[in-house]
Write a protein that holds these residues in place. Structure first.
Motif, PDB file in Angstrom:
ATOM      1  N   GLY A  77       0.787  -1.219   0.000  1.00 44.40           N
ATOM      2  CA  GLY A  77       0.000   0.000   0.000  1.00 44.40           C
ATOM      3  C   GLY A  77       0.816   1.265   0.000  1.00 44.40           C
ATOM      4  N   ARG A  78       2.132   1.146  -0.224  1.00 43.14           N
ATOM      5  CA  ARG A  78       2.999   2.330  -0.117  1.00 43.14           C
ATOM      6  C   ARG A  78       3.922   2.537  -1.310  1.00 43.14           C
ATOM      7  NH1 ARG A  78       4.749   2.335   6.249  1.00 43.14           N
ATOM      8  NH2 ARG A  78       3.194   0.839   6.963  1.00 43.14           N
ATOM      9  N   ASN A  79       3.986   1.575  -2.213  1.00 49.85           N
ATOM     10  CA  ASN A  79       4.983   1.606  -3.285  1.00 49.85           C
ATOM     11  C   ASN A  79       4.689   2.694  -4.306  1.00 49.85           C
ATOM     12  OD1 ASN A  79       3.426   0.286  -5.698  1.00 49.85           O
ATOM     13  ND2 ASN A  79       2.956  -0.994  -3.926  1.00 49.85           N
ATOM     14  N   GLY A  80       5.574   2.796  -5.295  1.00 50.52           N
ATOM     15  CA  GLY A  80       5.456   3.857  -6.289  1.00 50.52           C
ATOM     16  C   GLY A  80       4.459   3.593  -7.391  1.00 50.52           C
ATOM     17  N   GLY A  81       3.790   2.443  -7.354  1.00 47.37           N
ATOM     18  CA  GLY A  81       2.764   2.167  -8.353  1.00 47.37           C
ATOM     19  C   GLY A  81       3.303   1.760  -9.706  1.00 47.37           C
ATOM     20  N   TRP A  82       4.441   1.054  -9.689  1.00 45.12           N
ATOM     21  CA  TRP A  82       5.053   0.565 -10.917  1.00 45.12           C
ATOM     22  C   TRP A  82       4.706  -0.903 -11.108  1.00 45.12           C
ATOM     23  CZ3 TRP A  82      10.543   2.085 -12.753  1.00 45.12           C
ATOM     24  CH2 TRP A  82      10.696   3.480 -12.740  1.00 45.12           C
ATOM     25  N   LEU A  83       3.824  -1.206 -12.025  1.00 49.67           N
ATOM     26  CA  LEU A  83       3.560  -2.578 -12.430  1.00 49.67           C
ATOM     27  C   LEU A  83       4.522  -2.868 -13.574  1.00 49.67           C
ATOM     28  CD1 LEU A  83       1.606  -5.009 -11.970  1.00 49.67           C
ATOM     29  CD2 LEU A  83       0.136  -3.995 -13.717  1.00 49.67           C
ATOM     30  N   THR A  84       5.769  -3.198 -13.203  1.00 46.92           N
ATOM     31  CA  THR A  84       6.850  -3.268 -14.188  1.00 46.92           C
ATOM     32  C   THR A  84       7.285  -4.700 -14.468  1.00 46.92           C
ATOM     33  OG1 THR A  84       9.160  -2.648 -14.638  1.00 46.92           O
ATOM     34  CG2 THR A  84       8.553  -2.923 -12.340  1.00 46.92           C
ATOM     35  N   GLY A  85       7.739  -4.924 -15.697  1.00 50.84           N
ATOM     36  CA  GLY A  85       8.225  -6.233 -16.089  1.00 50.84           C
ATOM     37  C   GLY A  85       9.691  -6.457 -15.799  1.00 50.84           C
ATOM     38  N   CYS A 191       5.273  -1.785 -18.643  1.00 54.92           N
ATOM     39  CA  CYS A 191       5.061  -1.154 -17.339  1.00 54.92           C
ATOM     40  C   CYS A 191       3.703  -0.458 -17.358  1.00 54.92           C
ATOM     41  CB  CYS A 191       6.160  -0.140 -17.018  1.00 54.92           C
ATOM     42  SG  CYS A 191       6.269   0.306 -15.272  1.00 54.92           S
ATOM     43  N   ALA A 192       3.025  -0.496 -16.222  1.00 53.99           N
ATOM     44  CA  ALA A 192       1.744   0.181 -16.099  1.00 53.99           C
ATOM     45  C   ALA A 192       1.677   0.904 -14.766  1.00 53.99           C
ATOM     46  CB  ALA A 192       0.591  -0.816 -16.203  1.00 53.99           C
ATOM     47  N   ARG A 193       0.969   2.023 -14.769  1.00 57.46           N
ATOM     48  CA  ARG A 193       0.750   2.762 -13.532  1.00 57.46           C
ATOM     49  C   ARG A 193      -0.430   2.165 -12.777  1.00 57.46           C
ATOM     50  NH1 ARG A 193      -2.616   8.040 -13.765  1.00 57.46           N
ATOM     51  NH2 ARG A 193      -4.204   6.403 -13.661  1.00 57.46           N
ATOM     52  N   ILE A 194      -0.295   2.068 -11.457  1.00 60.48           N
ATOM     53  CA  ILE A 194      -1.415   1.667 -10.628  1.00 60.48           C
ATOM     54  C   ILE A 194      -1.505   2.585  -9.415  1.00 60.48           C
ATOM     55  CG2 ILE A 194      -1.160  -0.763 -11.281  1.00 60.48           C
ATOM     56  CD1 ILE A 194      -0.222  -1.171  -8.296  1.00 60.48           C
TER      57      ILE A 194
END
Length: 465
Positions: A77-85, A191-194
Motif C-alpha cells: 500500500g505504499r509503493n510507487g505504483g510501478w507494475l513493471t516487467g 510497465c503500467a501505472r497503478i
C-alpha cells in the motif's frame, strides 16, 4: 524542512494512497484455534495473490490469511505504483544456476504478469487506476547516458527486442515528457501505472468474496511445520506460507534472511493545466533514471506527481519503521530532485511524504519456494519490483502447493537459496557505505563525467548489488 508543504501536509500515516481512500480499521482478528489447508502469513500482495489463485484453482480449499495490521499495510500500500516487467534481480545470477534459456523464460513471464494483473482487475471489477503507458528510463548527463546505452546493450543480449525496449533521442523524449537536462532515454511498453492501495483493497475484497478467511490485527509470533502461532490462537495447516517481504526480519528465525530497505516518496498537490502543458506526460508513463541513487515517479490519476527514492535506506539491527514517517532530510532531497527534473513544479507544494519497507536478499534476487518435507513455503525479496513479481509468485506458490509441475515451477527463482546477511554492525556499515558512495558518485558524475564513477563500482562490490 525546506520543501514547501501544503496546509494539510501529512508525514507518514501509512501512505498518501491510503489517505486518499480512507485508512481502514483492521478487520476481525483470529478468535481461537483454526484448521485450514493453507495458512498464509502476511496480507500484502503476495499473500493476497496466492490466496486468490488457490481458491480459483480449488474452491474447496480452506485458506486463511493472517495479517498483523490490515491488508496492504506494508509495501503493497505504499509503493510507487510501478507494475513493471523488470526482473527482481540480475539475469546473470539466475542464469548461473539454471542457464540462459530458463532466465529468459522468467523474463517473459514477468512481461506477461503485467497483463495478467490487468486482466484480473478487469474480471474482478478492481479499479486500481491502471494505465499501461510503459516506462521511460532517462539519462541526465554523459555518465548516465553511457550507462543507459550499456543497459540497453545488455537487454538486447538477454533477448529484449526493439518491441520490448528502444532508445529515444532527447527530441523524441520531449514530444512526450520533458525532463530538464535529459541527454537521452529508453522506453519500454512493459510497465503500467497503478494506485497501490486500490489494488490491495480490491484484492482483499475479492479474496473475501471467494471464501478466504482474512484475519487482520493478528500478528504471527511463530511459524513452524503445520502451524502459524498468534496471540489469539493457532492456525494448523498442511502448508504454511511466509509472505512477509520487508517484514521478514521480524519473523523469529529469519532476522538476517532479507534486509529491510526503506524507500520514500513525496506527492505534490494536484498540478494545474499550465504545469502539465510545460511537462507533457499525457500518456501517464512511469519514469525512472540512471542515477545510482535512483528515483521513480508517476503522474497520478488526480494529476499529482508521486516521486520516490531511497532516502535513509536502513535502520540499525534490521528494525522496521512501520508507521512510514519520513525524515525531513529525505523530503527536502526528494523535492529538490523533483524540481530539478521539472522546474515548473516549483510552484506547487508537497502534500504527503511516507516510507515503506522492501525485502533485499543477500544476492539481490527474489525467491519463491516450498519445502515439501515441512510444508513451509515462502516468496519475497523483490528488491523494489514487487508489484508485478508478487503476482507471478502467487501463481507459482499455487502450483507448488497443489503439487503441479508447470512451466512456472521450473523457473530459476524457484527454491533459490542464498546466504544470510552479515551480523551487525557489518550490515549497517555496508548498506550506509554503499548509499553514501552512490550519492558522492552521482554528485561527481553530475559535474560532467563521461564514465561511471569508480566509487559506484566500489559500492556495488561492498554489498553485491
Amino acid at each position: 524542512m525546506n520543501a514547501p508543504l501544503s496546509s494539510d501536509f501529512v508525514n507518514g500515516d501509512v501512505s498518501f494512497w491510503f489517505r486518499s481512500l480512507g485508512i481502514p480499521a483492521p478487520g476481525a482478528p483470529l478468535d481461537g484455534d483454526r484448521e485450514a489447508d493453507v495458512a498464509i502469513v502476511g496480507g500484502g500482495y503476495t499473500g493476497l495473490w496466492t490466496a486468490y489463485y488457490l481458491k480459483k484453482a480449488d474452491p474447496s480449499l480452506r485458506v486463511a490469511v493472517l495479517e498483523k495490521e490490515f491488508a496492504g499495510f506494508g509495501a503493497s500500500g505504499r509503493n510507487g505504483g510501478w507494475l513493471t516487467g523488470a526482473l527482481a534481480g540480475s539475469p546473470e545470477r539466475y542464469a548461473r544456476t539454471h542457464g540462459r534459456d530458463a532466465t529468459q523464460r522468467l523474463q517473459r513471464e514477468m512481461f506477461a504478469a503485467i497483463d495478467e494483473v490487468i486482466a484480473v482487475c478487469a474480471d474482478e471489477g478492481i479499479d486500481a487506476d491502471i494505465v499501461k503507458g510503459g516506462l521511460f528510463n532517462v539519462a541526465r548527463g554523459p555518465a548516465q547516458e553511457a550507462r543507459l546505452r550499456e543497459e540497453l546493450a545488455a537487454q538486447r543480449e538477454w533477448g529484449w527486442t526493439e518491441e520490448d525496449v528502444r532508445l529515444l533521442s532527447p527530441a523524441e523524449m520531449d514530444e512526450r515528457l520533458r525532463v530538464s537536462g535529459a541527454a537521452g532515454a529508453t522506453w519500454s511498453p512493459h510497465c503500467a501505472r497503478i494506485q497501490p492501495a486500490k489494488l490491495a483493497r480490491g484484492l482483499a475484497e475479492t479474496v473475501r468474496g471467494l471464501g478466504v478467511e482474512l484475519y487482520e490485527g493478528t500478528p504471527v509470533t511463530a511459524i513452524a511445520p503445520g502451524r502459524a502461532v498468534t496471540p489469539y490462537g493457532t492456525v494448523r495447516a498442511a502448508h504454511v506460507l511466509r509472505c512477509t517481504e520487508g517484514f521478514t526480519a521480524t519473523v523469529p528465525g529469519h532476522h538476517r534472511d532479507w534486509l529491510p530497505m526503506n524507500s520514500s516518496l513525496i506527492v505534490t498537490e494536484p498540478l494545474g493545466a499550465e504545469v502539465w502543458e510545460t511537462i507533457g506526460w499525457e500518456r501517464r508513463e512511469l519514469l525512472g533514471d540512471m542515477a545510482h541513487y535512483y528515483m521513480y515517479a508517476q503522474r497520478t490519476a488526480d494529476d499529482r506527481i508521486a516521486f520516490g527514492g531511497r532516502g535513509r535506506p536502513y535502520l540499525y539491527g534490521s528494525r522496521v519503521d512501520d508507521r512510514g514517517h519520513t525524515h525531513d532530510w529525505t523530503v527536502d532531497a526528494l523535492w529538490n530532485l523533483l524540481t530539478s527534473f521539472f522546474p515548473a513544479v516549483a510552484s506547487s507544494r508537497v502534500a504527503h511524504a511516507w516510507s515503506g519497507v522492501l525485502g533485499v536478499p543477500r544476492d539481490w534476487c527474489a525467491t519463491v519456494g516450498l519445502d515439501r518435507a515441512s510444508g513451509i513455503g515462502w516468496a519475497g525479496g523483490y528488491t523494489g519490483h514487487g508489484v508485478t513479481t508478487t503476482n507471478l509468485a502467487g501463481r507459482t506458490l499455487r502450483d507448488l502447493v497443489l503439487g503441479r509441475e508447470t512451466p512456472l515451477t521450473g523457473l530459476p527463482w524457484v527454491d533459490r537459496r542464498v546466504r544470510a546477511w552479515e551480523p551487525e554492525p557489518l550490515r549497517w556499515l555496508g548498506v550506509h557505505s554503499m548509499y553514501r558512495l552512490y550519492r558522492i558518485a552521482d554528485a561527481r558524475e553530475a559535474k560532467g563525467m563521461t564514465r561511471t564513477s569508480v566509487l559506484a563500482r566500489v559500492a556495488d562490490r561492498i554489498t553485491g548489488h
